[in-house]
Enzyme design. Sequence first.
Site, PDB file in Angstrom:
ATOM      1  CG  LEU A  10      -1.749  -1.249   1.462  1.00 14.08           C
ATOM      2  CD1 LEU A  10      -2.672  -1.050   2.652  1.00 14.08           C
ATOM      3  CD2 LEU A  10      -2.558  -1.594   0.211  1.00 14.08           C
ATOM      4  NE  ARG A  49      -0.337  10.634  10.327  1.00 13.65           N
ATOM      5  CZ  ARG A  49      -0.634   9.386  10.676  1.00 13.65           C
ATOM      6  NH1 ARG A  49      -0.596   9.036  11.943  1.00 13.65           N
ATOM      7  NH2 ARG A  49      -0.943   8.487   9.767  1.00 13.65           N
ATOM      8  CG  ASN A 108       2.538   7.330  10.623  1.00 15.97           C
ATOM      9  OD1 ASN A 108       2.184   6.952   9.517  1.00 15.97           O
ATOM     10  ND2 ASN A 108       2.476   6.553  11.684  1.00 15.97           N
ATOM     11  CB  ALA A 118      55.708  28.767 -14.478  1.00  9.51           C
TER      12      ALA A 118
HETATM   13  C1  UD1 Z   1      -2.398   1.692   9.693  1.00 12.22           C
HETATM   14  C2  UD1 Z   1      -3.424   0.760  10.329  1.00 12.22           C
HETATM   15  C3  UD1 Z   1      -3.125   0.647  11.825  1.00 12.22           C
HETATM   16  C4  UD1 Z   1      -1.712   0.160  12.032  1.00 12.22           C
HETATM   17  C5  UD1 Z   1      -0.707   1.030  11.283  1.00 12.22           C
HETATM   18  C6  UD1 Z   1       0.663   0.398  11.316  1.00 12.22           C
HETATM   19  C7  UD1 Z   1      -5.482   1.064   9.062  1.00 12.22           C
HETATM   20  C8  UD1 Z   1      -6.844   1.681   9.042  1.00 12.22           C
HETATM   21  N1  UD1 Z   1      -4.750   1.318  10.132  1.00 12.22           N
HETATM   22  O1  UD1 Z   1      -2.585   2.978  10.246  1.00 12.22           O
HETATM   23  O2  UD1 Z   1      -4.009  -0.259  12.427  1.00 12.22           O
HETATM   24  O3  UD1 Z   1      -1.399   0.151  13.410  1.00 12.22           O
HETATM   25  O4  UD1 Z   1      -1.085   1.173   9.902  1.00 12.22           O
HETATM   26  O5  UD1 Z   1       1.634   1.175  10.698  1.00 12.22           O
HETATM   27  O6  UD1 Z   1      -5.142   0.364   8.131  1.00 12.22           O
HETATM   28  N2  UD1 Z   1      -2.680   4.025   2.056  1.00 12.22           N
HETATM   29  C9  UD1 Z   1      -3.150   3.929   0.760  1.00 12.22           C
HETATM   30  N3  UD1 Z   1      -4.374   4.424   0.474  1.00 12.22           N
HETATM   31  C10 UD1 Z   1      -5.166   4.981   1.405  1.00 12.22           C
HETATM   32  C11 UD1 Z   1      -4.689   5.077   2.734  1.00 12.22           C
HETATM   33  C12 UD1 Z   1      -3.442   4.586   3.022  1.00 12.22           C
HETATM   34  O7  UD1 Z   1      -2.454   3.421  -0.111  1.00 12.22           O
HETATM   35  O8  UD1 Z   1      -6.278   5.385   1.047  1.00 12.22           O
HETATM   36  C13 UD1 Z   1      -1.326   3.493   2.362  1.00 12.22           C
HETATM   37  C14 UD1 Z   1      -0.392   4.570   2.856  1.00 12.22           C
HETATM   38  O9  UD1 Z   1       0.325   5.137   1.769  1.00 12.22           O
HETATM   39  C15 UD1 Z   1       0.509   3.815   3.808  1.00 12.22           C
HETATM   40  C16 UD1 Z   1      -0.349   2.654   4.292  1.00 12.22           C
HETATM   41  O10 UD1 Z   1      -1.441   2.560   3.400  1.00 12.22           O
HETATM   42  O11 UD1 Z   1       1.654   3.316   3.147  1.00 12.22           O
HETATM   43  C17 UD1 Z   1      -0.853   2.870   5.724  1.00 12.22           C
HETATM   44  O12 UD1 Z   1      -1.629   4.050   5.763  1.00 12.22           O
HETATM   45  P1  UD1 Z   1      -1.547   5.073   6.975  1.00 12.22           P
HETATM   46  O13 UD1 Z   1      -2.488   6.177   6.675  1.00 12.22           O
HETATM   47  O14 UD1 Z   1      -0.164   5.408   7.263  1.00 12.22           O
HETATM   48  O15 UD1 Z   1      -2.165   4.183   8.129  1.00 12.22           O
HETATM   49  P2  UD1 Z   1      -1.906   4.336   9.694  1.00 12.22           P
HETATM   50  O16 UD1 Z   1      -2.704   5.462  10.210  1.00 12.22           O
HETATM   51  O17 UD1 Z   1      -0.470   4.319   9.977  1.00 12.22           O
HETATM   52 CA    CA Z   2       1.357   4.536   8.791  1.00  8.91          CA
END
Ligand code: UD1
Ligand code: CA
Length: 484
Positions: free
Chosen positions: A17, A24, A244, A441
């Site tokens: 993902l 942040r 983050n 030189a």
């Molecule tokens: C997520 C988990 C949380 C976990 C944490 C661990 C969820 C809802 N929460 O939270 O339980 O403890 O990771 O690190 O999954 N991303 C997408 N598309 C989106 C949203 C996110 O591709 O629409 C990707 C982001 O780029 C990222 C990853 O998913 O690489 C995680 O997303 P992020 O928003 O960082 O989730 P957390 O709040 O960290």
């Molecule tokens: Ca994250």
Amino acid sequence: MDQIISKEQKPLDVLVLAAGLGTRMRSDLAKVLHQIDGRPLVNHVCRTATALAPRKIYVVIGHQGEDVKQAVLEEIDEEHSEFVWQKKQLGTGDAVNAAREFLENEDSTLLVLSGDVPMIRAETLAALVQQHYNHRGRGATCTILSVKLDDPTGYGRIVRDDGGLFDRIVEQKDASEEIKKTKEINSGIYCFNTKKLFAALSNVQNNNSQGEYYLTDVPALLRNMGEDISLYQHSDAREVSGINNRVELADLERIFSRRTISRMMLDYGVTFIDPKHAYISEQASIGRDTVIYPNVSIEGESIIGDGCTIRAGVRISNSRVGHGVTILDNCVITDSEISNSCTVGPFAHLRGRAKMEEKSKVGNFVELKKTILGRESKANHLTYLGDATVGEKTNIGAGTITCNYDGKNKNATEIGNNVKIGSDTMLIAPLKVGDGAVTAAGSVVTRDVPADSLVAGVPAQIKKNLRAEAEKEENKSSEANREQ
Ligand code: UD1
Ligand code: CA
């Protein structure tokens, strides 16, 4: 690695993902493109995934998706990757859903990874997959990688039932005070039965505090359908640290660098005068008994030989350094090569495929660009050599400049063996200086210099033939000897 995961199992695919912006980070750059050890976060994740030899790695992209794709393709080949667009970032569940058309009917195991969790090791992922297959002798539908943290703030919490089995994941923002006390967190890394994941995903709602579709709701949905959910609790929390914000980015950069430096000290026998203030890429290698002073950066795929001394403030990037080389303070060396027993610096700059052959020497305020400095040759002070080749045992005097650029083209300078270029010589390229020649030189050399001749002046003229002169001298002295 693949032998760790038994072969009779379903094929393994990986889904990374990487579509989120990462608000942040307060950055114009997508979070997964921020770097640790000089490589984007998402590349670390993809490289680790590759070690498991999966059938394919699917990468969900969105924010700066084209750039993310290009970055990932530096790491994995096109044949083993598929890029899936998530148009709007509606949450991690929606991100997985973006890959539905590729995966929903696959009879496979899907390992889901986060592009912002770069420290995870392949061995850990292999153990997770193994547990997924072995759970209760028949395998689980979903296996979640969890860790316990003293400070679980920000992460989704793993809630277990009275029997200690998985119940559900609750996100920080949706958690009651009671649940917030839970120390076991969701790492965001999971294994799923692919078909069942997509079936359950259709039922995920966005009625939570963030209005997002959470992937974290899927395990509880599966559990409620009577499927087995397994928890793989890992002991090393640092491995699953998500990035983050920039504080976390800096923390992980430091952890990463320390890990590399410790390995260099313990496994390779490198001395660090001040390990806390050295920056060494994981991809670099350094030889035995090399001594690294403070504030040295060794970046990219650099290779440093045995018994070298690298003084303070040196940066070496994607370069090769032989054995027994001394690099004095504050040099910058990029995309270049230094052979055995050379000396460089202080304050020297080598770039653009510069090459120093054995026992050659480059001194203070000397720049070499796309130049070969031959064996035992020296350019000791205040010199620019660009697009030049210099033969063996040649001395380049202080203040020499190859005038290689005529405003349009970069022109070459060829200097032979045993040449003496006098101080402050301007060599107007294209130009050849023959073996044994001398420039006086301050010469401005506009024409080729034949071997064994002395040129001087502005522009430089041939003044004498040095070999003829030397022979004359020799004849004289042997005549004198005879007369005696
Ligand atoms: C997520 C988990 C949380 C976990 C944490 C661990 C969820 C809802 N929460 O939270 O339980 O403890 O990771 O690190 O999954 N991303 C997408 N598309 C989106 C949203 C996110 O591709 O629409 C990707 C982001 O780029 C990222 C990853 O998913 O690489 C995680 O997303 P992020 O928003 O960082 O989730 P957390 O709040 O960290
Ligand atoms: Ca994250």
